[in-house]
Scaffold this active site. Structure first.
Site, mmCIF file in Angstrom:
data_model
loop_
_atom_site.group_PDB
_atom_site.id
_atom_site.type_symbol
_atom_site.label_atom_id
_atom_site.label_comp_id
_atom_site.label_asym_id
_atom_site.label_seq_id
_atom_site.Cartn_x
_atom_site.Cartn_y
_atom_site.Cartn_z
ATOM 1 N N ASP A 108 97.507 59.855 -18.506
ATOM 2 C CA ASP A 108 98.503 59.859 -17.429
ATOM 3 C C ASP A 108 99.221 58.510 -17.390
ATOM 4 O O ASP A 108 100.238 58.326 -18.051
ATOM 5 C CB ASP A 108 97.778 60.189 -16.119
ATOM 6 C CG ASP A 108 98.677 60.204 -14.910
ATOM 7 O OD1 ASP A 108 99.888 60.372 -15.081
ATOM 8 O OD2 ASP A 108 98.171 60.056 -13.780
ATOM 9 N N ARG A 170 85.830 71.340 -11.232
ATOM 10 C CA ARG A 170 85.571 70.990 -12.641
ATOM 11 C C ARG A 170 85.077 72.201 -13.432
ATOM 12 O O ARG A 170 85.254 72.283 -14.635
ATOM 13 C CB ARG A 170 84.512 69.884 -12.736
ATOM 14 C CG ARG A 170 84.944 68.548 -12.160
ATOM 15 C CD ARG A 170 83.969 67.466 -12.602
ATOM 16 N NE ARG A 170 84.072 66.243 -11.820
ATOM 17 C CZ ARG A 170 84.936 65.254 -12.066
ATOM 18 N NH1 ARG A 170 85.796 65.367 -13.054
ATOM 19 N NH2 ARG A 170 84.943 64.166 -11.321
HETATM 20 P P1 5GP Z 1 95.264 57.254 -16.678
HETATM 21 O O1 5GP Z 1 94.239 56.179 -16.661
HETATM 22 O O2 5GP Z 1 95.875 57.524 -18.040
HETATM 23 O O3 5GP Z 1 96.294 57.094 -15.589
HETATM 24 O O4 5GP Z 1 94.575 58.601 -16.242
HETATM 25 C C1 5GP Z 1 93.425 59.020 -16.794
HETATM 26 C C2 5GP Z 1 92.465 59.519 -15.738
HETATM 27 O O5 5GP Z 1 93.083 59.834 -14.482
HETATM 28 C C3 5GP Z 1 91.888 60.809 -16.232
HETATM 29 O O6 5GP Z 1 90.714 60.572 -16.967
HETATM 30 C C4 5GP Z 1 91.618 61.576 -14.970
HETATM 31 O O7 5GP Z 1 90.353 61.239 -14.473
HETATM 32 C C5 5GP Z 1 92.652 61.083 -13.995
HETATM 33 N N1 5GP Z 1 93.822 61.994 -13.942
HETATM 34 C C6 5GP Z 1 95.063 61.742 -14.377
HETATM 35 N N2 5GP Z 1 95.887 62.795 -14.174
HETATM 36 C C7 5GP Z 1 95.120 63.744 -13.590
HETATM 37 C C8 5GP Z 1 95.386 65.092 -13.142
HETATM 38 O O8 5GP Z 1 96.480 65.650 -13.224
HETATM 39 N N3 5GP Z 1 94.342 65.752 -12.595
HETATM 40 C C9 5GP Z 1 93.092 65.214 -12.466
HETATM 41 N N4 5GP Z 1 92.163 65.973 -11.927
HETATM 42 N N5 5GP Z 1 92.812 63.952 -12.885
HETATM 43 C C10 5GP Z 1 93.808 63.239 -13.435
#
Ligand code: 5GP
Ligand code: MG
Length: 186
Positions: A108, A170
């Site tokens: 994300d 989950r």
């Molecule tokens: P980043 O660190 O790249 O922003 O996001 C990674 C983490 O954020 C993922 O491992 C997950 O835990 C959480 N995350 C990001 N987007 C989503 C989403 O759309 N749904 C959920 N449930 N978790 C997300």
């Protein structure tokens, strides 16, 4: 639980097919002639979200592997936007000189991989590769280097197949979008 679903984004059959393709790619990249000598890797799922994806993936990767664990939190509780990533715990084993494959559920903001990849390198891993099941369609995600991606998805909050909202959902077998009124409901 099922009444909370707005729509199914990726059904379980599609996930299973793609997971097998990813496993074939990963196996080929870690087997001679792609690598010299006997392939051996350390698989590190980023918990809790990558638990189900990893369990399905590794059963289709027939090469010698050890499993380490790392718990990272970025969307605590009812958050649907990243609150910044932090390592809550790790049980990596000795990764010195090893080929590590980090596995996460979704890419994300990129904060999680930016935090974890250097950390595993600092612990002495020979190589660190990354695999995510989902990548959101947003610049920060596209600009984060990653070796294997399962699906590109719209920039929406999704749950299921390991991904949670407030630690629920989950166990849904599909990747879904929740109804608007569920998010924020106490
Ligand atoms: P980043 O660190 O790249 O922003 O996001 C990674 C983490 O954020 C993922 O491992 C997950 O835990 C959480 N995350 C990001 N987007 C989503 C989403 O759309 N749904 C959920 N449930 N978790 C997300
Ligand atoms: Mg996560």
């Amino acid at each position: 639980m099922h009444g909370d679903i707005e729509r199914i984004l990726i059904p379980q059959e599609k996930i299973a097919a793609r997971v097998r393709e990813l496993a074939r790619e990963i196996t080929a990249d870690h087997t001679p002639p792609a690598v010299s000598g006997e392939a051996e890797i350390s698989i590190v799922p980023i918990l809790t979200g990558a638990m189900i994806f990893t369990a399905d993936l590794i059963r289709h990767v027939p090469i010698a592997m050890k499993i380490g664990l790392m718990t990272v939190s970025s969307y605590p509780g009812r958050s649907i936007r990243t609150q910044g990533s932090s390592v809550l715990g790790q049980q990596l084993g000795d990764v010195r000189g090893r080929h590590v494959l980090l596995i996460d559920d979704i890419l994300d903001s990129g904060g999680t991989l930016k935090l974890v990849v250097p950390l595993v390198k600092e612990l002495g891993a020979e190589t660190v590769k990354t695999c995510v099941l989902l990548r959101k369609d947003r610049p920060a995600a596209r600009e984060t280097p990653v070796d294997y991606v399962g699906f590109e998805i719209p920039d929406e909050f999704v749950v299921g197949y390991g991904l949670d909202y407030n630690d629920y959902y989950r166990n849904l077998p599909d990747i879904v979008v929740l109804k608007q009124d569920v998010i924020g409901r106490s």
